[in-house]
Design a protein around this motif. Structure first.
Motif, PDB file in Angstrom:
ATOM      1  N   ASP A   1     -11.781  -4.512  -4.360  1.00  0.00           N
ATOM      2  CA  ASP A   1     -10.432  -4.724  -3.816  1.00  0.00           C
ATOM      3  C   ASP A   1      -9.653  -3.407  -3.872  1.00  0.00           C
ATOM      4  O   ASP A   1     -10.231  -2.350  -4.167  1.00  0.00           O
ATOM      5  CB  ASP A   1      -9.720  -5.866  -4.567  1.00  0.00           C
ATOM      6  CG  ASP A   1      -9.454  -5.537  -6.038  1.00  0.00           C
ATOM      7  OD1 ASP A   1      -9.586  -4.343  -6.423  1.00  0.00           O
ATOM      8  OD2 ASP A   1      -9.109  -6.452  -6.800  1.00  0.00           O
ATOM      9  N   SER A   2      -8.342  -3.464  -3.624  1.00  0.00           N
ATOM     10  CA  SER A   2      -7.575  -2.216  -3.545  1.00  0.00           C
ATOM     11  C   SER A   2      -7.425  -1.518  -4.902  1.00  0.00           C
ATOM     12  O   SER A   2      -7.009  -0.368  -4.978  1.00  0.00           O
ATOM     13  CB  SER A   2      -6.194  -2.486  -2.941  1.00  0.00           C
ATOM     14  OG  SER A   2      -5.518  -3.417  -3.760  1.00  0.00           O
ATOM     15  N   SER A   3      -7.802  -2.230  -5.988  1.00  0.00           N
ATOM     16  CA  SER A   3      -7.802  -1.583  -7.315  1.00  0.00           C
ATOM     17  C   SER A   3      -9.210  -1.163  -7.719  1.00  0.00           C
ATOM     18  O   SER A   3      -9.461  -0.818  -8.869  1.00  0.00           O
ATOM     19  CB  SER A   3      -7.247  -2.543  -8.375  1.00  0.00           C
ATOM     20  OG  SER A   3      -5.902  -2.827  -8.114  1.00  0.00           O
ATOM     21  N   PHE A   4     -10.142  -1.223  -6.773  1.00  0.00           N
ATOM     22  CA  PHE A   4     -11.554  -0.876  -6.988  1.00  0.00           C
ATOM     23  C   PHE A   4     -12.269  -1.870  -7.899  1.00  0.00           C
ATOM     24  O   PHE A   4     -13.310  -1.567  -8.460  1.00  0.00           O
ATOM     25  CB  PHE A   4     -11.701   0.575  -7.505  1.00  0.00           C
ATOM     26  CG  PHE A   4     -11.098   1.564  -6.560  1.00  0.00           C
ATOM     27  CD1 PHE A   4     -11.745   1.938  -5.399  1.00  0.00           C
ATOM     28  CD2 PHE A   4      -9.839   2.085  -6.804  1.00  0.00           C
ATOM     29  CE1 PHE A   4     -11.166   2.814  -4.496  1.00  0.00           C
ATOM     30  CE2 PHE A   4      -9.240   2.970  -5.911  1.00  0.00           C
ATOM     31  CZ  PHE A   4      -9.906   3.342  -4.754  1.00  0.00           C
ATOM     32  N   LYS A   5     -11.703  -3.070  -8.046  1.00  0.00           N
ATOM     33  CA  LYS A   5     -12.345  -4.105  -8.868  1.00  0.00           C
ATOM     34  C   LYS A   5     -13.391  -4.837  -8.029  1.00  0.00           C
ATOM     35  O   LYS A   5     -13.140  -5.183  -6.878  1.00  0.00           O
ATOM     36  CB  LYS A   5     -11.301  -5.099  -9.392  1.00  0.00           C
ATOM     37  CG  LYS A   5     -11.883  -6.040 -10.459  1.00  0.00           C
ATOM     38  CD  LYS A   5     -10.853  -6.959 -11.069  1.00  0.00           C
ATOM     39  CE  LYS A   5     -10.664  -8.249 -10.290  1.00  0.00           C
ATOM     40  NZ  LYS A   5     -11.879  -9.059 -10.110  1.00  0.00           N
ATOM     41  N   SER A   6     -14.557  -5.046  -8.614  1.00  0.00           N
ATOM     42  CA  SER A   6     -15.621  -5.763  -7.912  1.00  0.00           C
ATOM     43  C   SER A   6     -15.355  -7.266  -8.018  1.00  0.00           C
ATOM     44  O   SER A   6     -14.324  -7.687  -8.549  1.00  0.00           O
ATOM     45  CB  SER A   6     -16.972  -5.422  -8.542  1.00  0.00           C
ATOM     46  OG  SER A   6     -17.067  -6.086  -9.799  1.00  0.00           O
TER      47      SER A   6
ATOM     48  N   LYS B   1      -4.747   3.133 -12.333  1.00  0.00           N
ATOM     49  CA  LYS B   1      -4.329   1.729 -12.157  1.00  0.00           C
ATOM     50  C   LYS B   1      -4.691   0.916 -13.400  1.00  0.00           C
ATOM     51  O   LYS B   1      -3.926   0.072 -13.841  1.00  0.00           O
ATOM     52  CB  LYS B   1      -4.990   1.137 -10.910  1.00  0.00           C
ATOM     53  CG  LYS B   1      -4.290   1.560  -9.620  1.00  0.00           C
ATOM     54  CD  LYS B   1      -4.720   0.715  -8.430  1.00  0.00           C
ATOM     55  CE  LYS B   1      -3.838   1.051  -7.237  1.00  0.00           C
ATOM     56  NZ  LYS B   1      -4.159   0.313  -6.025  1.00  0.00           N
ATOM     57  N   LEU B   2      -5.870   1.190 -13.954  1.00  0.00           N
ATOM     58  CA  LEU B   2      -6.272   0.497 -15.190  1.00  0.00           C
ATOM     59  C   LEU B   2      -5.269   0.763 -16.309  1.00  0.00           C
ATOM     60  O   LEU B   2      -5.009  -0.094 -17.149  1.00  0.00           O
ATOM     61  CB  LEU B   2      -7.648   0.994 -15.657  1.00  0.00           C
ATOM     62  CG  LEU B   2      -8.894   0.352 -15.058  1.00  0.00           C
ATOM     63  CD1 LEU B   2     -10.143   1.002 -15.625  1.00  0.00           C
ATOM     64  CD2 LEU B   2      -8.905  -1.149 -15.337  1.00  0.00           C
ATOM     65  N   ALA B   3      -4.690   1.965 -16.285  1.00  0.00           N
ATOM     66  CA  ALA B   3      -3.726   2.345 -17.321  1.00  0.00           C
ATOM     67  C   ALA B   3      -2.311   1.854 -16.983  1.00  0.00           C
ATOM     68  O   ALA B   3      -1.351   2.188 -17.683  1.00  0.00           O
ATOM     69  CB  ALA B   3      -3.725   3.870 -17.485  1.00  0.00           C
ATOM     70  N   GLY B   4      -2.181   1.095 -15.902  1.00  0.00           N
ATOM     71  CA  GLY B   4      -0.884   0.502 -15.578  1.00  0.00           C
ATOM     72  C   GLY B   4      -0.024   1.355 -14.660  1.00  0.00           C
ATOM     73  O   GLY B   4       1.130   1.008 -14.388  1.00  0.00           O
ATOM     74  N   GLN B   5      -0.567   2.488 -14.184  1.00  0.00           N
ATOM     75  CA  GLN B   5       0.210   3.322 -13.265  1.00  0.00           C
ATOM     76  C   GLN B   5       0.092   2.785 -11.825  1.00  0.00           C
ATOM     77  O   GLN B   5      -0.683   1.864 -11.567  1.00  0.00           O
ATOM     78  CB  GLN B   5      -0.269   4.773 -13.345  1.00  0.00           C
ATOM     79  CG  GLN B   5      -0.049   5.376 -14.728  1.00  0.00           C
ATOM     80  CD  GLN B   5      -0.410   6.869 -14.769  1.00  0.00           C
ATOM     81  OE1 GLN B   5      -0.849   7.437 -13.792  1.00  0.00           O
ATOM     82  NE2 GLN B   5      -0.216   7.476 -15.932  1.00  0.00           N
ATOM     83  N   LYS B   6       0.866   3.399 -10.917  1.00  0.00           N
ATOM     84  CA  LYS B   6       0.841   2.901  -9.527  1.00  0.00           C
ATOM     85  C   LYS B   6       0.502   4.032  -8.545  1.00  0.00           C
ATOM     86  O   LYS B   6       1.297   4.376  -7.678  1.00  0.00           O
ATOM     87  CB  LYS B   6       2.200   2.291  -9.164  1.00  0.00           C
ATOM     88  CG  LYS B   6       2.508   1.009  -9.922  1.00  0.00           C
ATOM     89  CD  LYS B   6       3.748   0.341  -9.387  1.00  0.00           C
ATOM     90  CE  LYS B   6       3.949  -1.036  -9.965  1.00  0.00           C
ATOM     91  NZ  LYS B   6       3.975  -1.068 -11.435  1.00  0.00           N
ATOM     92  N   PRO B   7      -0.688   4.615  -8.698  1.00  0.00           N
ATOM     93  CA  PRO B   7      -1.061   5.702  -7.772  1.00  0.00           C
ATOM     94  C   PRO B   7      -1.451   5.142  -6.407  1.00  0.00           C
ATOM     95  O   PRO B   7      -1.611   3.927  -6.269  1.00  0.00           O
ATOM     96  CB  PRO B   7      -2.280   6.305  -8.448  1.00  0.00           C
ATOM     97  CG  PRO B   7      -2.890   5.154  -9.164  1.00  0.00           C
ATOM     98  CD  PRO B   7      -1.784   4.248  -9.578  1.00  0.00           C
ATOM     99  N   HIS B   8      -1.594   6.028  -5.423  1.00  0.00           N
ATOM    100  CA  HIS B   8      -2.006   5.536  -4.110  1.00  0.00           C
ATOM    101  C   HIS B   8      -2.987   6.517  -3.472  1.00  0.00           C
ATOM    102  O   HIS B   8      -3.050   7.684  -3.828  1.00  0.00           O
ATOM    103  CB  HIS B   8      -0.743   5.286  -3.263  1.00  0.00           C
ATOM    104  CG  HIS B   8      -0.595   6.192  -2.085  1.00  0.00           C
ATOM    105  ND1 HIS B   8      -0.447   5.697  -0.820  1.00  0.00           N
ATOM    106  CD2 HIS B   8      -0.566   7.530  -1.965  1.00  0.00           C
ATOM    107  CE1 HIS B   8      -0.344   6.701   0.024  1.00  0.00           C
ATOM    108  NE2 HIS B   8      -0.398   7.821  -0.636  1.00  0.00           N
TER     109      HIS B   8
END
Ligand code: FAD
Ligand code: NAI
Length: 467
Positions: free
Chosen positions: A299-304, A335-342
């Motif tokens: 998905d958009s967070s790279f989660k499988s 993103k895993l660390a709670g940040q909001k990069p794009h």
């Protein structure tokens, strides 16, 4: 013995994996990176980007010494190629850079685990090889990259029929080299061996080279490479290969059907693309979803499809490029660390390191037409650029595509000297949503190749000064 526990275990130490591991450690995660190759840096540093660029640079110097020095009043006498030494310089560059990553791991407190990883479920990773052990992780990031796509009936032996890996290590310059596939690898490595003295023929299935690249750029690239001595056979389907001790004979037929032909060479390079690599990871047992092409679906967070398992780089969808893998790695762990990069997939540049270089970012004219977006074109040749003239490299052009209504830059396509460096101001401009007018009003140092970008931006509004 209890398992070693980490916040993040990265599987694969390529550009995607090692960058993600370092960034994760910087963000305070206890991080390990498992790599089975025996050295860090993945395909890119070991058998891809870096060794190919070392050979491109050396072979270009050899070419210039043969053909351009004399015109500049530089006489070097008779030239001699020492291929072993050239390969040595390439190997030393690779070694220095891969060891550099080990240093970076130590500096950032990333644990480097040497071996092959298999995911066991429940956050457990079994490692076999030098550092055989079981690791436990809160999150797992798969960055296992890609491998060569095989061609049926043309079996790679890395001696006579080679992949890019073998083509980076030939012990002598082949008299005749056939390259199957007029993509990035085919053109870059075909160029290397042509410059070093091989007769190179590129056989391509389609009726064009570099599919996906702006048509005008691809056509010009073919014309320039042909002028340099590379032969192209387009619209050909290779059906088989026969080997003797000293030669390979390929059989082929027109892609649209017709009579069989043969072509003989001492070396054949198979470069018809790469495919995602997930062998031995145990994805099926865990239920990690892959698509038809074998890419891990994220998905958009790279989660499988499985919680706690992420994937980035060549093993997922998108262009198979080192900088794309790196950026995804950073975005994923931030993103895993709670940040909001794009990450903006429309502004990932692509560069082909032939000479002249080819560099592109954003939409091609063909894509804009298909999307029914109205656009203006600003195009200027390097022939009109004073630095290109002084340097003696005037082949190519800069083409800027801008939205007809808003003037926003939608795509930039360059073929020319150092195009891969020149394009970056356009990448930045697009990242910030700039208009062609913004580029045209930016002061560019004189005399530089980048002035061609400014001039092309002026050309969008039909008001060039120097062309
Ligand atoms: P990779 O670099 O493929 O790294 C994956 C790593 O994972 C490998 O080292 C592998 O050994 C390891 N691994 C796999 N499975 C396991 C496992 N189960 N356990 C432990 N380790 C495992 N891109 C560019 O942007 N610019 C270029 O100039 C360029 N030139 C290229 C030239 C060539 C000849 C080739 C072949 C490729 C080139 N590329 C270039 C593409 C670039 O190399 C890839 O896009 C990039 O390496 C992808 O990075 P990655 O981290 O996703 O995977
Ligand atoms: P590619 O996808 O760039 O090109 C493959 C070519 O082979 C295409 O033109 C395709 O039409 C053709 N082809 C496919 N099947 C064929 C067949 N059976 N017979 C003849 N032609 C056939 O793949 P390539 O060159 O192997 O590179 C793999 C990846 O590595 C690319 O995706 C690229 O992104 C990456 N790479 C990037 C580089 C860079 O950024 N400078 C350099 C080298 C590789």
């Amino acid at each position: 013995m209890s398992d070693e526990t980490f916040d993040l275990v990265v599987v694969g130490g390529g550009p995607g994996g090692y960058t993600a591991a370092i960034r994760a450690a910087q963000l305070g995660m206890k991080t390990a990176c498992v790599e089975k190759r025996g050295s860090l840096g993945g395909v890119c540093l070991n058998v891809g980007c870096i060794p190919s660029k070392a050979l491109l640079q050396s072979s270009e110097l050899y070419e210039e010494a043969q053909h351009s020095f004399e015109d500049r009043g530089i006489s070097v006498g008779s030239l001699k190629l020492d291929l072993k030494k050239m390969m040595g310089q390439k190997d030393a560059t690779v070694q220095g850079l891969t060891q550099g990553i080990e240093f970076l791991f130590k500096k950032n407190k990333v644990t480097y685990v040497k071996g092959a990883a298999t995911l066991q479920g429940g956050g457990r990773i079994e490692v076999t090889g030098d550092d055989a052990k079981t690791l436990k992780a809160k999150n797992i990031l798969i960055a296992t990259g890609s491998e060569v796509t095989p061609l049926p009936n043309v079996e790679i032996d890395e001696k006579q029929i080679v992949s890019s890996t073998g083509a980076l290590e030939l012990a002598k310059v082949p008299k005749k080299l056939i390259v199957i596939g007029a993509g990035v690898i085919g053109l870059e490595l075909g160029t290397v061996w042509r410059r070093l003295g091989a007769e190179v023929t590129v056989v391509e299935f389609l009726d064009r080279i570099l599919p996906g690249t702006d048509n005008e750029v691809a056509k010009n690239t073919q014309r320039i490479l042909k002028k340099q001595g590379i032969n192209f056979m387009l619209g050909k389907k290779v059906t088989g290969a026969k080997k003797t001790k000293t030669a390979v004979t390929l059989t082929m037929e027109p892609a649209k059907g017709g009579d069989e032909e043969t072509l003989k060479a001492d070396i054949v390079l198979v470069a018809i693309g790469r495919r995602p690599y997930t062998e031995g990871l145990g994805l099926d047992d865990l239920g990690v979803e892959t698509d038809k092409a074998g890419r891990i679906v994220v998905d958009s967070s790279f989660k499988s499809s499985v919680d706690g398992i992420y994937a980035i780089g060549d093993v997922i969808d998108g262009p198979m490029l080192a900088h794309k893998a790196e950026d995804e790695g950073v975005v994923c762990v931030e993103k895993l660390a709670g940040q909001k990069p794009h990450i903006d997939y429309n502004t990932i540049p692509g560069v082909i390191y032939t000479w002249p270089e080819v560099a592109t970012v954003g939409k091609t004219e063909e894509q804009l037409k298909e999307d029914k977006v109205e656009y203006n074109v600003g195009k200027v040749p390097f022939m009109a650029n004073s630095r290109a003239r002084a340097n003696g490299f005037t082949d190519g052009f800069v083409k800027i595509l801008a939205d007809k209504k808003t003037d926003k830059v939608l795509g930039v396509h360059i073929i020319g000297p150092d195009a891969g460096t020149v394009i970056h101001e356009c990448v930045l401009a697009m990242e910030f949503g700039a208009s062609a007018e913004d580029i045209a009003r930016t002061c560019h140092a004189h005399p530089t190749l980048n002035e061609a970008v400014k001039e092309a931006a002026l050309a969008v509004a039909g008001r060039t000064i120097n062309s």
